[in-house]
Enzyme design. Sequence first.
Site, PDB file in Angstrom:
ATOM      1  N   THR A   1       0.792  -1.220   0.058  1.00 25.71           N
ATOM      2  CA  THR A   1      -0.075  -0.007  -0.099  1.00 25.71           C
ATOM      3  C   THR A   1       0.763   1.176   0.125  1.00 25.71           C
ATOM      4  O   THR A   1       2.056   1.215   0.144  1.00 25.71           O
ATOM      5  CB  THR A   1      -0.710   0.043   1.080  1.00 25.71           C
ATOM      6  OG1 THR A   1      -0.124   0.222   2.345  1.00 25.71           O
ATOM      7  CG2 THR A   1      -1.699  -1.169   1.391  1.00 25.71           C
ATOM      8  N   ASP A   2       0.280   2.438  -0.122  1.00 26.96           N
ATOM      9  CA  ASP A   2       1.027   3.491   0.025  1.00 26.96           C
ATOM     10  C   ASP A   2       1.768   3.733   1.189  1.00 26.96           C
ATOM     11  O   ASP A   2       2.971   4.252   1.197  1.00 26.96           O
ATOM     12  CB  ASP A   2       0.098   4.889  -0.235  1.00 26.96           C
ATOM     13  CG  ASP A   2      -0.297   4.880  -1.816  1.00 26.96           C
ATOM     14  OD1 ASP A   2       0.301   4.293  -2.614  1.00 26.96           O
ATOM     15  OD2 ASP A   2      -1.213   5.601  -1.910  1.00 26.96           O
ATOM     16  N   CYS A   3       1.124   3.363   2.291  1.00 27.15           N
ATOM     17  CA  CYS A   3       1.594   3.495   3.625  1.00 27.15           C
ATOM     18  C   CYS A   3       2.519   2.434   4.101  1.00 27.15           C
ATOM     19  O   CYS A   3       3.332   2.364   4.904  1.00 27.15           O
ATOM     20  CB  CYS A   3       0.615   3.728   4.797  1.00 27.15           C
ATOM     21  SG  CYS A   3      -0.862   2.620   4.439  1.00 27.15           S
ATOM     22  N   TYR A   4       2.328   0.928   3.396  1.00 24.00           N
ATOM     23  CA  TYR A   4       3.046  -0.183   3.734  1.00 24.00           C
ATOM     24  C   TYR A   4       3.590  -0.671   2.502  1.00 24.00           C
ATOM     25  O   TYR A   4       3.080  -1.673   1.770  1.00 24.00           O
ATOM     26  CB  TYR A   4       2.301  -1.119   4.585  1.00 24.00           C
ATOM     27  CG  TYR A   4       2.014  -0.835   5.818  1.00 24.00           C
ATOM     28  CD1 TYR A   4       2.838  -0.877   6.924  1.00 24.00           C
ATOM     29  CD2 TYR A   4       0.518  -0.339   6.140  1.00 24.00           C
ATOM     30  CE1 TYR A   4       2.550  -0.267   8.249  1.00 24.00           C
ATOM     31  CE2 TYR A   4       0.346   0.011   7.300  1.00 24.00           C
ATOM     32  CZ  TYR A   4       1.112  -0.161   8.305  1.00 24.00           C
ATOM     33  OH  TYR A   4       0.824   0.371   9.742  1.00 24.00           O
TER      34      TYR A   4
END
Lengths: 134, 382
Positions: free
Chosen positions: B127-130
Site C-alpha cells: 500500500t502507499d503507507c506499507y
Amino acid sequence: MKKVKVKLHFPRKWLGRPLISELITKYGIVFNILHADISYDSEGTLIAEISGDDDSVNNALAYIDSVDVKYKLYNKSIIIREEECIDCGACTAVCPSEALTMDSNNKLRFDKEKCLVCELCIKACPLKIISTEF
Amino acid sequence: MKTVAEINERIKNGRAVVATAEEIIEIAEEQGYRKAAEMVDVVTTGTFGPMCSSGVFINFGHSDPPIKMQRVTLNDVPAYAGLAAVDAYIGATELSTTRGMEYGGGHVIEELVAGRDVRLHAEAHGTDCYPRKEIDTTINKYNVNQIYMYNPRNAYQNYPAATNSTKRTIHTYMGTLLPEFGNITYSTSGELSPLLNDPYYRTIGLGTSIFLGGARGYVTWQGTQHNPGQKRAENGVPVSLSGTLAVSGDLREMSTRYIKAAIYDKYGISLFVGIGIPIPIIDEEMLAFTAVRNSGIITSIADKSGNVRLDETFTYEQLQSGSVEFRGKKVKTAPLSSIGRAREIAGVLKEWIEGGRFLLTEAVEPLPMENKINKLEIRGIV
C-alpha cells in the site's frame, strides 16, 4: 546362553505335530509365550522368547524352519527417551501386551520383557520420543 | 472465614499455609473440614493436558520499509494476520504447509518458548503507507515486541472419556481407540484439576492470577463452550463437559517443561499446556470443595466413532485403576493428560505462594453460572 524373540507364523492347516512340545523336549530350550493368536483352521501368530545355550537355540530355530512354520527374529527393540517423557499415558492405550503401563504414582513403566515390538506406541506417542533400535 | 486480602497478608509475611489439592484430602480427613479450613489458607491445583484451543499473539515490529502483513507463516505454519500491520496469531492446531501433520502451530509455540529462532515469511499486496510486499527473516521471543499466549478454551472442568464401538481402529484427539470397545481413554488431572476443586467458580473468575506454562498468567474470560449448566453430582461437581477458562500470559517467561507440542496420529497437532490455579480457602465450603477425590468425580463416556454419548459413567478412581468393567468385559483405560506433571505444577505453585512470590487476586467478575450451548445449524443461504 542365547535369548531371542521370535514371531512364528502358523499356516492355515494342522501341522500334524505338537511343535512347541517338540522344541522344548528335543532341544531343552525355554519357550516363553508372550502373545498367541492361533486357532484351528486359520492362520495364526505366536510371539515368544526362546532361550537356552547357543546351539540349542540355533537348532530349535532350524527345526521351526524345517516344518511349515515361518519365523521372524525380532532384532529391534523399543527405545523411549525417558528424560523427555511427560508421563501422559497415551502409549499405554494401544500397547497389546501391557509392556507399557502407568504405575500407582502415575509414571510410565516400560517392561521390556513383555514388549512385542509391535511399534503401535511409536505412532501413539504425542511427543514422538519412542523409536526402535537395532 | 478469611478474606483474600487477609490470606495475601499471610503470604507476604511468609506465614501462609498452603497445601496441594492432593494433600488437602488427607488434611481434611484428619482434621475435619472446619479445622482444616482454619489451618489452611490456599489449596493449589494443577493440570497438564493437551489443549487444542491455545495460541499466541505476536507483534513482530516494523521493518524498513514497512509491510502490512497479509499471509504469514512461521516455520511454514500459517498464522492469522487479519489484524493491524505486524500483529498475528498462531494457533496450536495449525498444520505446516510443507510437513503436514508432522509439524504445526504447537511446535512453533514450543520453539518460541524455548527461545529458538523461527522463520517468519510474510506477503502483502503493498500500500502507499506499507509499500513492502514480502519479508523473509527470523524472529524469536526476545526480538519481537509482544508475545503472549491467549488460549480461548483451556482447563475444561470435566471431559468425557472416549471409546470406539466400530470394527476398525479410529484415530482421534482422544488418542488411538481400538475396535469394539478395545480401550477407553480419558483426559483429566482429576482431584488435582482446577475447576473440579471450585465447581461453582466461587473463587476462580475474571482476573484470577494463575500459573500458566511456568509463568504467571491470568484468567481473562470465560472459556469458549463454557457450560456451567451441566448436570452435577451431589457434591456439586459436573458429570461431563462444563466450565472452561480463557487464559493469557507472557510467553517470554514460560518454560518448555510446561508447554509441549503434541501430535495425535492421523488427527493432527495440539499443545500440552500446564495450568495451576490457587484456591483461597475463604470458608469451610471451599475447603470441602477442594477435598474432592477421584472417587467422587464422575465422568461420562462418548463413542468417538460417531461422537455419541453412551449411558455408562465412571469415576476417575475407576479410570485411573488401569481397567474398568464395560459391557461385560474388562477394558483397558489409559490417560492422555499427565497427572505427574499436574502434581508438579500444583507443587511449584505451592512453593511460589509459600515463598511469598505469588499473591492471590480476587476475581474482578465471576464466571457466568448460566450459559446455553448452541448447536451450529446448517441453514440454507438465501
